[in-house]
Motif scaffolding. Structure first.
Motif, mmCIF file in Angstrom:
data_model
loop_
_atom_site.group_PDB
_atom_site.id
_atom_site.type_symbol
_atom_site.label_atom_id
_atom_site.label_comp_id
_atom_site.label_asym_id
_atom_site.label_seq_id
_atom_site.Cartn_x
_atom_site.Cartn_y
_atom_site.Cartn_z
ATOM 1 N N GLN A 38 10.429 -5.388 5.915
ATOM 2 C CA GLN A 38 11.033 -4.107 6.298
ATOM 3 C C GLN A 38 11.030 -3.102 5.155
ATOM 4 N N GLU A 39 11.118 -3.586 3.931
ATOM 5 C CA GLU A 39 11.123 -2.680 2.780
ATOM 6 C C GLU A 39 9.777 -1.981 2.584
ATOM 7 N N LYS A 40 8.737 -2.494 3.242
ATOM 8 C CA LYS A 40 7.404 -1.903 3.152
ATOM 9 C C LYS A 40 6.972 -1.274 4.478
ATOM 10 N N LYS A 41 7.907 -0.997 5.333
ATOM 11 C CA LYS A 41 7.588 -0.533 6.688
ATOM 12 C C LYS A 41 6.753 0.741 6.686
ATOM 13 N N ASP A 42 7.111 1.716 5.861
ATOM 14 C CA ASP A 42 6.370 2.983 5.827
ATOM 15 C C ASP A 42 4.923 2.761 5.368
ATOM 16 N N LEU A 43 4.745 1.905 4.383
ATOM 17 C CA LEU A 43 3.404 1.608 3.885
ATOM 18 C C LEU A 43 2.580 0.883 4.950
ATOM 19 N N ILE A 44 3.209 -0.036 5.672
ATOM 20 C CA ILE A 44 2.497 -0.768 6.721
ATOM 21 C C ILE A 44 2.031 0.190 7.813
ATOM 22 N N TYR A 45 2.871 1.149 8.182
ATOM 23 C CA TYR A 45 2.481 2.151 9.178
ATOM 24 C C TYR A 45 1.273 2.956 8.693
ATOM 25 N N LYS A 46 1.266 3.298 7.405
ATOM 26 C CA LYS A 46 0.140 4.055 6.851
ATOM 27 C C LYS A 46 -1.149 3.234 6.898
ATOM 28 N N ARG A 47 -1.032 1.960 6.582
ATOM 29 C CA ARG A 47 -2.222 1.106 6.609
ATOM 30 C C ARG A 47 -2.700 0.867 8.039
ATOM 31 N N LEU A 48 -1.770 0.766 8.965
ATOM 32 C CA LEU A 48 -2.160 0.630 10.371
ATOM 33 C C LEU A 48 -2.864 1.895 10.846
ATOM 34 N N ASP A 49 -2.333 3.047 10.471
ATOM 35 C CA ASP A 49 -2.969 4.331 10.797
ATOM 36 C C ASP A 49 -4.403 4.343 10.280
ATOM 37 N N ASP A 50 -4.579 3.954 9.028
ATOM 38 C CA ASP A 50 -5.911 3.998 8.431
ATOM 39 C C ASP A 50 -6.868 2.996 9.071
ATOM 40 N N ALA A 51 -6.372 1.771 9.327
ATOM 41 C CA ALA A 51 -7.223 0.752 9.952
ATOM 42 C C ALA A 51 -7.643 1.183 11.352
ATOM 43 N N THR A 52 -6.732 1.807 12.075
ATOM 44 C CA THR A 52 -7.052 2.275 13.429
ATOM 45 C C THR A 52 -8.098 3.371 13.394
ATOM 46 N N PHE A 53 -7.961 4.283 12.430
ATOM 47 C CA PHE A 53 -8.951 5.356 12.307
ATOM 48 C C PHE A 53 -10.326 4.795 11.965
#
Length: 335
Positions: free
Chosen positions: A256-271
C-alpha cells in the motif's frame, strides 16, 4: 514434462540448476558449459525445454557429463509453469534458474550455496550481474550503469533490511542469478498469466510474504544483451505480463505504501501494450486499450495514442515511436 535424454546419476546433489530453454539455440551451449565448469561439483543440471526442440536436445546430447538431464514439455507451458514443473523433479536442497542466453561465473554455486548453508533462515539469495554483448564480452561501463540505475551500487550485502524499497527500485534479481531454498518455495501462485515476467512476480511474492532475502554483492552472472532477448521482442508479451502483475497487486492490496507508483507502472505497461499491438498491425485491439486508457488516465499520450489508432498502420507506427521512451522506469520511479 517427459524425459528425452538420459537422467543424471548424481543421486544426492546439494543444488539443482535449471536452464529454462525455448526455441533459441545460439547461446545455450555456453549456458550449459558455465554450469558444468562450476568449482563446486555436487549439483545436478536440468535443461527444461519448453519447445520440445530437436536442436536443443542435440546440443544437450553433445555433453557427456552425467550431471546433466534433458527434459522436454509436450506442449508449451510458459515460463512460470515450466519453472514449477522443473521444480517437481529437482533433487537439490537449493534450486537456481538460468536463462538459456545467460551464463554464470565458475564460483557462482560455491558462493551462493555457502551463503544459504551459513544462514538457515534465508529463503533465497541473489547476486549482481555483468552486462555482456552478443558475443559474451563484458561491458564494464554498461555493467556499472546498470548497477547504478537499479541502485545495487548502494545496496548493502547481506539480508535485505528494506525489501519493499529494493523491490520497487528494481534492485532484486529473483529469476536468474538467484538461489532458492527449495523447502521454502511455494508454487501455488504460479499463475500462467505472469508470462515472461516470472522474475518480477517471484520478487513480489517473496517480498509480500516477508521471506528473508540475502544480497551477495558480487557479479556472478553474465546477462547477455541481444536482439532476440525477451526485453527486445517488441510484442505485447512483456507489458501484458506486467499489467497482470500490477493489477493483481492492486486488487489484493499488496504494498500500500507504493500504491501511487504501482498505478503509474500499470499506466505505462498498459500504454506499451496498446502501442505494441498498434505497431504490429493489431489496430482494433490497440484502439480498445487506448480508448479504455483514455477514459481512465486522461493524459496527452493516451489522447495521441487513440488518435493514432484511427490512422493507417504505417503512419501510426512511425509517429508512435516518438511518444514513449523504451526505458519506462525512468518516468515512473519516485524519490
Amino acid at each position: 514434462m517427459n524425459a528425452k535424454y538420459s537422467k543424471n546419476n548424481n543421486s544426492n546433489p546439494i543444488a539443482t540448476i535449471i536452464i529454462l530453454a525455448c526455441r533459441r539455440t545460439k547461446f545455450i551451449a555456453k549456458a550449459i558449459s558455465s554450469v558444468l565448469e562450476q568449482t563446486r561439483t555436487d549439483f545436478e543440471l536440468i535443461i527444461a525445454d519448453d519447445s520440445n526442440s530437436v536442436e536443443i536436445k542435440k546440443i544437450c546430447s553433445g555433453f557427456s557429463d552425467q550431471r546433466l538431464s534433458y527434459y522436454a514439455n509436450n506442449e508449451c507451458l510458459g515460463v512460470l509453469k515450466n519453472c514449477e514443473k522443473s521444480l517437481s523433479i529437482a533433487s537439490g536442497k537449493y534450486v537456481s534458474f538460468l536463462s538459456d542466453d545467460d551464463f554464470i561465473d565458475p564460483e557462482y554455486l560455491a558462493i551462493m550455496v555457502g551463503v544459504m548453508e551459513k544462514y538457515k533462515n534465508i529463503a533465497l539469495a541473489f547476486c549482481d550481474n555483468w552486462i555482456v554483448d552478443e558475443d559474451g564480452i563484458r561491458d564494464l561501463e554498461k555493467s556499472d550503469k546498470h548497477a547504478i540505475y537499479w541502485k545495487r551500487n548502494v545496496l548493502l550485502g547481506g539480508e535485505l533490511k528494506n525489501p519493499v524499497g529494493a523491490l520497487f527500485d528494481g534492485s532484486i534479481i529473483i529469476g536468474t542469478a538467484s538461489l532458492y531454498r527449495k523447502s521454502m518455495v511455494n508454487s501455488s501462485m504460479a499463475y500462467k498469466d505472469v508470462g515472461v515476467c516470472a522474475d518480477l512476480w517471484a520478487a513480489c511474492v517473496y517480498v509480500h510474504f516477508e521471506l528473508p532475502i540475502y544480497y551477495v554483492n558480487k557479479r556472478l552472472l553474465s546477462y547477455r544483451v541481444h536482439k532476440d532477448s525477451e526485453t527486445n521482442r517488441g510484442d505485447s508479451a512483456l507489458p501484458d505480463s506486467e499489467r497482470f502483475i500490477y493489477n493483481f497487486i492492486l486488487q489484493e492490496g499488496w504494498f500500500q505504501e507504493k500504491k501511487d507508483l504501482i498505478y503509474k507502472r500499470l499506466d505505462d505497461a498498459t500504454f506499451r501494450s496498446a502501442k505494441s499491438r498498434l505497431i504490429n498491425g493489431q489496430r482494433d485491439e490497440a484502439r480498445k486499450i487506448f480508448h479504455t486508457g483514455l477514459r481512465k488516465y486522461r493524459s496527452y499520450r493516451w489522447i495521441l495514442g487513440y488518435a493514432l489508432s484511427l490512422m493507417p498502420n504505417r503512419m501510426a507506427s512511425a509517429l508512435l515511436n516518438f511518444v514513449q521512451k523504451k526505458d519506462f522506469y525512468s518516468n515512473v520511479r519516485v524519490p
